[in-house]
Design a protein around this motif. Structure first.
Motif, PDB file in Angstrom:
ATOM      1  N   GLY A   1       0.842  -1.115   0.060  1.00  0.00           N
ATOM      2  CA  GLY A   1       0.130   0.013  -0.020  1.00  0.00           C
ATOM      3  C   GLY A   1       0.927   1.261  -0.178  1.00  0.00           C
ATOM      4  O   GLY A   1       2.062   1.297  -0.400  1.00  0.00           O
ATOM      5  N   ASP A   2       0.269   2.277   0.339  1.00  0.00           N
ATOM      6  CA  ASP A   2       0.804   3.533   0.312  1.00  0.00           C
ATOM      7  C   ASP A   2       1.305   4.037   1.739  1.00  0.00           C
ATOM      8  O   ASP A   2       0.626   4.016   2.626  1.00  0.00           O
ATOM      9  CB  ASP A   2       0.036   4.827  -0.156  1.00  0.00           C
ATOM     10  CG  ASP A   2      -0.531   4.282  -1.517  1.00  0.00           C
ATOM     11  OD1 ASP A   2       0.247   3.774  -2.437  1.00  0.00           O
ATOM     12  OD2 ASP A   2      -1.648   4.981  -2.214  1.00  0.00           O
ATOM     13  N   TRP A   3       2.586   4.738   1.705  1.00  0.00           N
ATOM     14  CA  TRP A   3       3.337   5.148   3.028  1.00  0.00           C
ATOM     15  C   TRP A   3       3.644   6.736   2.720  1.00  0.00           C
ATOM     16  O   TRP A   3       4.001   7.106   1.781  1.00  0.00           O
ATOM     17  CB  TRP A   3       4.096   4.244   3.594  1.00  0.00           C
ATOM     18  CG  TRP A   3       3.707   3.060   3.725  1.00  0.00           C
ATOM     19  CD1 TRP A   3       3.536   1.759   2.785  1.00  0.00           C
ATOM     20  CD2 TRP A   3       3.304   2.529   5.067  1.00  0.00           C
ATOM     21  NE1 TRP A   3       2.992   0.666   3.449  1.00  0.00           N
ATOM     22  CE2 TRP A   3       2.922   1.098   4.993  1.00  0.00           C
ATOM     23  CE3 TRP A   3       3.249   2.818   6.263  1.00  0.00           C
ATOM     24  CZ2 TRP A   3       2.701   0.222   5.919  1.00  0.00           C
ATOM     25  CZ3 TRP A   3       3.253   1.981   7.514  1.00  0.00           C
ATOM     26  CH2 TRP A   3       2.649   0.766   7.326  1.00  0.00           C
ATOM     27  N   ASP A   4       3.683   7.166   3.972  1.00  0.00           N
ATOM     28  CA  ASP A   4       4.570   8.490   4.111  1.00  0.00           C
ATOM     29  C   ASP A   4       5.787   8.166   5.004  1.00  0.00           C
ATOM     30  O   ASP A   4       5.524   7.192   5.690  1.00  0.00           O
ATOM     31  CB  ASP A   4       3.701   9.632   4.723  1.00  0.00           C
ATOM     32  CG  ASP A   4       2.464  10.211   3.996  1.00  0.00           C
ATOM     33  OD1 ASP A   4       2.733  10.171   2.607  1.00  0.00           O
ATOM     34  OD2 ASP A   4       1.519  10.232   4.654  1.00  0.00           O
ATOM     35  N   ALA A   5       6.816   8.750   4.634  1.00  0.00           N
ATOM     36  CA  ALA A   5       8.052   8.361   5.584  1.00  0.00           C
ATOM     37  C   ALA A   5       8.662   9.528   5.974  1.00  0.00           C
ATOM     38  O   ALA A   5       8.791  10.559   5.448  1.00  0.00           O
ATOM     39  CB  ALA A   5       9.047   7.334   4.719  1.00  0.00           C
ATOM     40  N   HIS A   6       9.242   9.557   7.074  1.00  0.00           N
ATOM     41  CA  HIS A   6      10.180  10.631   7.611  1.00  0.00           C
ATOM     42  C   HIS A   6      11.565  10.138   7.837  1.00  0.00           C
ATOM     43  O   HIS A   6      11.752   9.068   8.509  1.00  0.00           O
ATOM     44  CB  HIS A   6       9.679  11.167   9.265  1.00  0.00           C
ATOM     45  CG  HIS A   6      10.611  12.254   9.629  1.00  0.00           C
ATOM     46  ND1 HIS A   6      10.488  13.468   9.043  1.00  0.00           N
ATOM     47  CD2 HIS A   6      11.645  12.224  10.683  1.00  0.00           C
ATOM     48  CE1 HIS A   6      11.536  14.175  10.015  1.00  0.00           C
ATOM     49  NE2 HIS A   6      12.301  13.450  10.615  1.00  0.00           N
ATOM     50  N   HIS A   7      12.660  10.793   7.105  1.00  0.00           N
ATOM     51  CA  HIS A   7      13.909  10.242   7.005  1.00  0.00           C
ATOM     52  C   HIS A   7      14.725  11.073   7.996  1.00  0.00           C
ATOM     53  O   HIS A   7      14.664  11.974   8.018  1.00  0.00           O
ATOM     54  CB  HIS A   7      14.272  10.314   5.693  1.00  0.00           C
ATOM     55  CG  HIS A   7      13.674   9.828   4.735  1.00  0.00           C
ATOM     56  ND1 HIS A   7      14.430   8.566   3.838  1.00  0.00           N
ATOM     57  CD2 HIS A   7      12.267   9.775   3.922  1.00  0.00           C
ATOM     58  CE1 HIS A   7      13.441   8.250   2.864  1.00  0.00           C
ATOM     59  NE2 HIS A   7      12.509   8.803   3.146  1.00  0.00           N
ATOM     60  N   ARG A   8      15.684  10.244   8.410  1.00  0.00           N
ATOM     61  CA  ARG A   8      16.794  10.758   9.300  1.00  0.00           C
ATOM     62  C   ARG A   8      18.049  10.021   8.776  1.00  0.00           C
ATOM     63  O   ARG A   8      18.062   8.896   8.867  1.00  0.00           O
ATOM     64  CB  ARG A   8      16.682  10.698  10.703  1.00  0.00           C
ATOM     65  CG  ARG A   8      15.945  11.482  11.497  1.00  0.00           C
ATOM     66  CD  ARG A   8      15.860  11.536  13.082  1.00  0.00           C
ATOM     67  NE  ARG A   8      17.065  12.199  13.483  1.00  0.00           N
ATOM     68  CZ  ARG A   8      18.026  11.466  13.928  1.00  0.00           C
ATOM     69  NH1 ARG A   8      17.922  10.314  14.593  1.00  0.00           N
ATOM     70  NH2 ARG A   8      18.994  12.164  14.582  1.00  0.00           N
ATOM     71  N   ARG A   9      18.885  10.981   8.057  1.00  0.00           N
ATOM     72  CA  ARG A   9      20.198  10.184   7.580  1.00  0.00           C
ATOM     73  C   ARG A   9      21.364  11.188   7.858  1.00  0.00           C
ATOM     74  O   ARG A   9      21.395  12.339   7.752  1.00  0.00           O
ATOM     75  CB  ARG A   9      20.036   9.802   6.262  1.00  0.00           C
ATOM     76  CG  ARG A   9      20.277  10.936   5.065  1.00  0.00           C
ATOM     77  CD  ARG A   9      20.076  10.314   3.725  1.00  0.00           C
ATOM     78  NE  ARG A   9      20.717  11.343   3.040  1.00  0.00           N
ATOM     79  CZ  ARG A   9      21.161  11.096   1.891  1.00  0.00           C
ATOM     80  NH1 ARG A   9      21.183   9.937   1.257  1.00  0.00           N
ATOM     81  NH2 ARG A   9      21.762  12.090   1.162  1.00  0.00           N
ATOM     82  N   ARG A  10      22.632  10.403   8.163  1.00  0.00           N
ATOM     83  CA  ARG A  10      23.847  10.935   8.249  1.00  0.00           C
ATOM     84  C   ARG A  10      24.274  11.700   7.087  1.00  0.00           C
ATOM     85  O   ARG A  10      24.113  11.000   5.717  1.00  0.00           O
ATOM     86  CB  ARG A  10      24.851  10.055   8.707  1.00  0.00           C
ATOM     87  CG  ARG A  10      24.449   9.408  10.278  1.00  0.00           C
ATOM     88  CD  ARG A  10      25.688   8.831  10.793  1.00  0.00           C
ATOM     89  NE  ARG A  10      25.497   8.296  11.853  1.00  0.00           N
ATOM     90  CZ  ARG A  10      25.520   8.790  13.295  1.00  0.00           C
ATOM     91  NH1 ARG A  10      25.986  10.205  13.016  1.00  0.00           N
ATOM     92  NH2 ARG A  10      25.356   8.311  14.279  1.00  0.00           N
ATOM     93  N   THR A  11      24.777  12.827   6.967  1.00  0.00           N
ATOM     94  CA  THR A  11      25.375  13.496   5.774  1.00  0.00           C
ATOM     95  C   THR A  11      26.697  12.564   5.452  1.00  0.00           C
ATOM     96  O   THR A  11      26.971  12.912   4.188  1.00  0.00           O
ATOM     97  CB  THR A  11      25.640  14.978   6.179  1.00  0.00           C
ATOM     98  OG1 THR A  11      26.509  15.128   7.213  1.00  0.00           O
ATOM     99  CG2 THR A  11      24.518  15.691   6.257  1.00  0.00           C
TER     100      THR A  11
END
Length: 158
Positions: free
Chosen positions: A12-22
């Protein structure tokens, strides 16, 4: 024990919040945060699926192909990006209880890395994915990317 339906929650469909190292290999690097959207389709009666993630902040789209091996009981997770058009080396693993762990080998910035993906916090409306790299064969891990998924508003849980 893993089954061919471990990833049914993700269809199905999702919204995601990302946190990633530079910098994926530097534990002192900054974190950046941004949103994305994702859609996952089931194939092979649940024993495979494909998801496409749209990350406008990065100007990129990604695709994951997940395949369940009925003989070994392991999943392979195979990633590609529209930036490279290449399939990265897969990670392999399974779910045990509410947690899925998947491991593989790759290179990043010319260095050999052991890769770990972890799926956790799975429910009908949420899921968490994280990626970590190890430069010492899995003795120590640096988490470098986390995605918190929430079911897209107005879409039913499957």
């Amino acid at each position: 024990m893993s089954t061919a339906h471990d990833f049914d929650f993700f269809h199905g469909d999702w919204d995601a919040h990302h946190r990633r190292r530079t910098d994926f290999l530097d534990p002192d690097s900054d974190w950046e945060e941004f949103p994305s959207t994702s859609r996952c389709w089931s194939l092979f009666d649940g024993a495979a699926n494909i998801d496409e993630i749209d990350m406008p902040h990065l100007g990129a789209k990604g695709l994951t192909l997940r395949l369940f091996d009925h003989e070994t009981g392991l999943w392979s997770l195979n990633w590609s990006s529209n930036r490279s058009g290449k399939l990265f080396p897969p990670v392999f693993g399974r779910f045990e209880g509410e947690r899925g762990e998947f491991y593989g080998d790759d290179t990043h910035d010319g260095k050999d890395v052991r890769v770990r993906f972890v799926w956790s916090g799975v429910s009908a409306t949420t899921a968490r994915w994280e990626q970590a790299f190890s430069l010492d064969g899995g003795e120590s891990w640096l988490t470098n990317w986390v995605m918190e998924f929430t079911r897209a508003s107005g879409t039913p849980a499957r």
